[in-house]
Design a protein around this motif. Structure first.
Motif, PDB file in Angstrom:
ATOM      1  N   LEU A 124      55.740  24.961  -4.538  1.00  0.00           N
ATOM      2  CA  LEU A 124      56.682  25.883  -5.170  1.00  0.00           C
ATOM      3  C   LEU A 124      56.052  26.611  -6.347  1.00  0.00           C
ATOM      4  N   LEU A 125      55.212  25.908  -7.089  1.00  0.00           N
ATOM      5  CA  LEU A 125      54.579  26.497  -8.266  1.00  0.00           C
ATOM      6  C   LEU A 125      53.832  27.775  -7.898  1.00  0.00           C
ATOM      7  N   GLY A 126      53.033  27.697  -6.836  1.00  0.00           N
ATOM      8  CA  GLY A 126      52.305  28.874  -6.395  1.00  0.00           C
ATOM      9  C   GLY A 126      53.211  29.929  -5.790  1.00  0.00           C
ATOM     10  N   LEU A 127      54.198  29.481  -5.021  1.00  0.00           N
ATOM     11  CA  LEU A 127      55.095  30.420  -4.363  1.00  0.00           C
ATOM     12  C   LEU A 127      55.899  31.224  -5.387  1.00  0.00           C
ATOM     13  N   LEU A 128      56.413  30.561  -6.414  1.00  0.00           N
ATOM     14  CA  LEU A 128      57.225  31.248  -7.412  1.00  0.00           C
ATOM     15  C   LEU A 128      56.393  32.197  -8.252  1.00  0.00           C
ATOM     16  N   ASN A 129      55.181  31.790  -8.562  1.00  0.00           N
ATOM     17  CA  ASN A 129      54.356  32.585  -9.461  1.00  0.00           C
ATOM     18  C   ASN A 129      53.667  33.745  -8.742  1.00  0.00           C
ATOM     19  N   GLU A 130      53.174  33.492  -7.526  1.00  0.00           N
ATOM     20  CA  GLU A 130      52.376  34.489  -6.813  1.00  0.00           C
ATOM     21  C   GLU A 130      53.125  35.166  -5.672  1.00  0.00           C
ATOM     22  N   ARG A 131      54.316  34.678  -5.343  1.00  0.00           N
ATOM     23  CA  ARG A 131      55.086  35.175  -4.197  1.00  0.00           C
ATOM     24  C   ARG A 131      54.266  35.073  -2.906  1.00  0.00           C
ATOM     25  N   THR A 132      53.513  33.988  -2.800  1.00  0.00           N
ATOM     26  CA  THR A 132      52.715  33.719  -1.601  1.00  0.00           C
ATOM     27  C   THR A 132      52.880  32.257  -1.220  1.00  0.00           C
ATOM     28  N   PHE A 133      53.102  32.005   0.074  1.00  0.00           N
ATOM     29  CA  PHE A 133      53.186  30.631   0.562  1.00  0.00           C
ATOM     30  C   PHE A 133      51.903  30.287   1.299  1.00  0.00           C
ATOM     31  N   ARG A 134      51.261  29.204   0.892  1.00  0.00           N
ATOM     32  CA  ARG A 134      50.015  28.769   1.522  1.00  0.00           C
ATOM     33  C   ARG A 134      50.125  27.299   1.898  1.00  0.00           C
ATOM     34  N   ARG A 135      49.825  27.020   3.163  1.00  0.00           N
ATOM     35  CA  ARG A 135      49.714  25.636   3.632  1.00  0.00           C
ATOM     36  C   ARG A 135      48.891  25.638   4.905  1.00  0.00           C
ATOM     37  N   GLY A 136      47.818  24.907   4.889  1.00  0.00           N
ATOM     38  CA  GLY A 136      46.918  24.909   6.030  1.00  0.00           C
ATOM     39  C   GLY A 136      46.367  26.310   6.258  1.00  0.00           C
ATOM     40  N   SER A 137      46.454  26.765   7.517  1.00  0.00           N
ATOM     41  CA  SER A 137      45.977  28.112   7.828  1.00  0.00           C
ATOM     42  C   SER A 137      47.041  29.176   7.574  1.00  0.00           C
ATOM     43  N   THR A 138      48.244  28.742   7.170  1.00  0.00           N
ATOM     44  CA  THR A 138      49.337  29.682   6.923  1.00  0.00           C
ATOM     45  C   THR A 138      49.237  30.250   5.514  1.00  0.00           C
ATOM     46  N   SER A 139      49.219  31.552   5.419  1.00  0.00           N
ATOM     47  CA  SER A 139      49.243  32.233   4.124  1.00  0.00           C
ATOM     48  C   SER A 139      50.057  33.506   4.306  1.00  0.00           C
ATOM     49  N   VAL A 140      51.265  33.515   3.745  1.00  0.00           N
ATOM     50  CA  VAL A 140      52.155  34.662   3.943  1.00  0.00           C
ATOM     51  C   VAL A 140      52.730  35.103   2.605  1.00  0.00           C
ATOM     52  N   ASP A 141      52.892  36.406   2.455  1.00  0.00           N
ATOM     53  CA  ASP A 141      53.606  36.943   1.304  1.00  0.00           C
ATOM     54  C   ASP A 141      55.095  36.728   1.526  1.00  0.00           C
ATOM     55  N   VAL A 142      55.784  36.259   0.506  1.00  0.00           N
ATOM     56  CA  VAL A 142      57.204  35.949   0.651  1.00  0.00           C
ATOM     57  C   VAL A 142      58.047  37.086   0.070  1.00  0.00           C
ATOM     58  N   PRO A 143      59.217  37.351   0.662  1.00  0.00           N
ATOM     59  CA  PRO A 143      60.078  38.429   0.167  1.00  0.00           C
ATOM     60  C   PRO A 143      60.977  38.009  -0.996  1.00  0.00           C
ATOM     61  N   LEU A 144      60.780  36.819  -1.526  1.00  0.00           N
ATOM     62  CA  LEU A 144      61.666  36.242  -2.534  1.00  0.00           C
ATOM     63  C   LEU A 144      61.818  37.151  -3.751  1.00  0.00           C
ATOM     64  N   ARG A 145      63.056  37.551  -4.028  1.00  0.00           N
ATOM     65  CA  ARG A 145      63.330  38.329  -5.240  1.00  0.00           C
ATOM     66  C   ARG A 145      63.592  37.425  -6.427  1.00  0.00           C
ATOM     67  N   VAL A 146      64.327  36.351  -6.201  1.00  0.00           N
ATOM     68  CA  VAL A 146      64.645  35.440  -7.299  1.00  0.00           C
ATOM     69  C   VAL A 146      64.918  34.057  -6.739  1.00  0.00           C
ATOM     70  N   CYS A 147      64.430  33.056  -7.434  1.00  0.00           N
ATOM     71  CA  CYS A 147      64.761  31.651  -7.129  1.00  0.00           C
ATOM     72  C   CYS A 147      65.573  31.103  -8.281  1.00  0.00           C
ATOM     73  N   VAL A 148      66.689  30.497  -7.952  1.00  0.00           N
ATOM     74  CA  VAL A 148      67.526  29.846  -8.953  1.00  0.00           C
ATOM     75  C   VAL A 148      67.386  28.344  -8.770  1.00  0.00           C
ATOM     76  N   GLY A 149      66.854  27.687  -9.773  1.00  0.00           N
ATOM     77  CA  GLY A 149      66.782  26.234  -9.776  1.00  0.00           C
ATOM     78  C   GLY A 149      67.935  25.670 -10.582  1.00  0.00           C
ATOM     79  N   ALA A 150      68.471  24.552 -10.141  1.00  0.00           N
ATOM     80  CA  ALA A 150      69.598  23.936 -10.846  1.00  0.00           C
ATOM     81  C   ALA A 150      69.320  22.463 -11.058  1.00  0.00           C
ATOM     82  N   ALA A 151      69.842  21.934 -12.146  1.00  0.00           N
ATOM     83  CA  ALA A 151      69.691  20.510 -12.458  1.00  0.00           C
ATOM     84  C   ALA A 151      70.802  20.119 -13.419  1.00  0.00           C
ATOM     85  N   ASN A 152      71.053  18.811 -13.484  1.00  0.00           N
ATOM     86  CA  ASN A 152      72.070  18.331 -14.416  1.00  0.00           C
ATOM     87  C   ASN A 152      71.562  18.371 -15.853  1.00  0.00           C
TER      88      ASN A 152
END
Length: 392
Positions: free
Chosen positions: A141-169
């Motif tokens: 998530l750290l890389g995805l949120l900061n770079e808007r890129t998802f990487r795992r194994g041979s998969t590397s894709v730019d993500v269309p994410l405009r905003v992520c809302v995290g919630a916690a108590n």
């Protein structure tokens, strides 16, 4: 180029509206539809949109059952984007968030992830209990949120994410989570709805409906506004912003260099959402959002009270007023709500609920202000509401 308003009074009516100004209006209407019927959660829905235009992420802290996910869900519906929503736990697997490994490709010795319907394909994301994720999830998530890129194994894709809302108590105590938490520039702290507004909450909860989303997705509109925010002229406001950061640090509000720099994105987004191509001190109401805790946000408001008094934003009305002026903002909001209520008394679809709404508004006014401290504008509205309840 975004139209520069001539004045507060005629900023959206007197001159022809530019294409970018029309975009701001479209998002304003979507925000209004998203927050309709939400009791005391308007700031959450408005800040989600602010962060989407700024290209930043939002952290919402508060107890369970306080409509955090409902606010995000409504915004996503009104923008027309794909929402990914998940509650993280200690045993949540990465494939539950990012998608499973393609077994056919794995037999060929290639690690490839099937992301269909998962977070890497979402436009808006809501991750509840976000700090309970495993190290593997949070690192990805750290890389995805900061770079808007998802990487795992041979998969590397730019993500269309405009905003992520995290919630916690609560905010995490573990210093190891500081780097991850810092990816959420804006923070909102929510509490259960005040007792004075319980009737309003019960009524809205019983008949809650977000209404239909737009016929066409507004994500292209958000993207154009985001591009306008990146081109926003900050030169006039930058000295005031620097002075404000110095004051906050001197008062004990911890702001890292990175957070100070990225705050400019929120300032620029606020300006374009208000229909302006250049930021001004009227947009510095976003500053309390970047303070890391509820206590330091309150300290930020007190420290910058003189500066935040100029806050305004036609698209993000509740957030700008509440963060900028506190009691005065509440008085203006209650006066506006009371006037709207008075104008609709006796009209369908729920004329029998008029008395409940009027009494709820009166309770909130009386709970918010001492009898001798009600601002004049609100006092006049209150008198009309009392007459509506006690009259024939």
């Amino acid at each position: 180029m975004i139209e520069e308003p001539r004045s507060r009074a005629d900023s959206h009516a007197a001159a022809p509206v530019s294409p970018a100004g029309q975009d701001a209006r479209a998002v304003r209407d979507a925000v209004a539809a998203a927050r309709a019927g939400l009791v005391d959660r308007e700031i959450v829905s408005e800040t989600v949109v602010l962060c989407a235009v700024a290209g930043e992420h939002l952290l919402v802290i508060g107890p369970p059952g306080t409509a955090k996910s409902e606010a995000v869900r409504r915004v996503s519906q009104q923008l027309g984007g794909q929402l990914f929503e998940y509650v993280l736990g200690r045993f949540t697997e990465p494939n539950e968030i990012f998608g499973p490994v393609d077994l056919r490709r794995l037999r060929e010795g290639v690690v490839e992830v099937e992301t269909t319907g998962m977070l890497p394909e979402a436009d808006v994301a809501f991750l509840d209990e976000v700090f309970l994720g495993s190290t593997a999830i949070l690192n990805t998530l750290l890389g995805l949120l900061n770079e808007r890129t998802f990487r795992r194994g041979s998969t590397s894709v730019d993500v269309p994410l405009r905003v992520c809302v995290g919630a916690a108590n609560t905010l995490p105590d573990d210093p190891a989570l500081d780097a991850f938490a810092d990816r959420f520039l804006a923070r909102i702290f929510v509490e259960p709805v005040a007792d004075a507004r319980l009737e309003e909450l019960l009524e809205s909860g019983w008949s809650r409906s977000a209404g239909p989303g737009p016929a066409d997705s507004l994500l292209p509109v958000v993207d154009r506004l985001a591009a306008a925010a990146r081109d926003c002229d900050l030169s006039a406001v930058r000295p005031a912003l620097a002075a404000a950061v110095r004051r906050l640090r001197s008062a004990g509000v911890p702001l890292s260099d990175r957070r100070a720099v990225r705050t400019q994105r929120l300032v620029a987004a606020a300006a374009v959402l208000d229909g302006r191509a250049a930021a001004s001190e009227a947009d510095l109401w976003v500053l309390p959002l970047v303070a890391p805790t509820a206590d330091t946000q309150a300290l930020a408001r007190d420290t910058l009270a003189d500066l935040l008094g100029a806050a305004r934003n036609q698209s993000l009305l509740h957030a700008a007023e509440e963060l900028g002026r506190g009691p005065l903002a509440r008085a203006e909001r209650l006066a506006r709500a009371g006037s709207t209520l008075l104008a609709g008394l006796g009209l369908p679809p729920h004329p029998r609920d008029d008395r409940i709404r009027v009494e709820a508004t009166l309770r909130e006014i009386d709970a918010s202000f001492a009898a001798d401290a009600v601002p004049d504008q609100l006092r006049a509205v209150r008198e009309r509401l009392v007459a509506a309840v006690t009259g024939p």
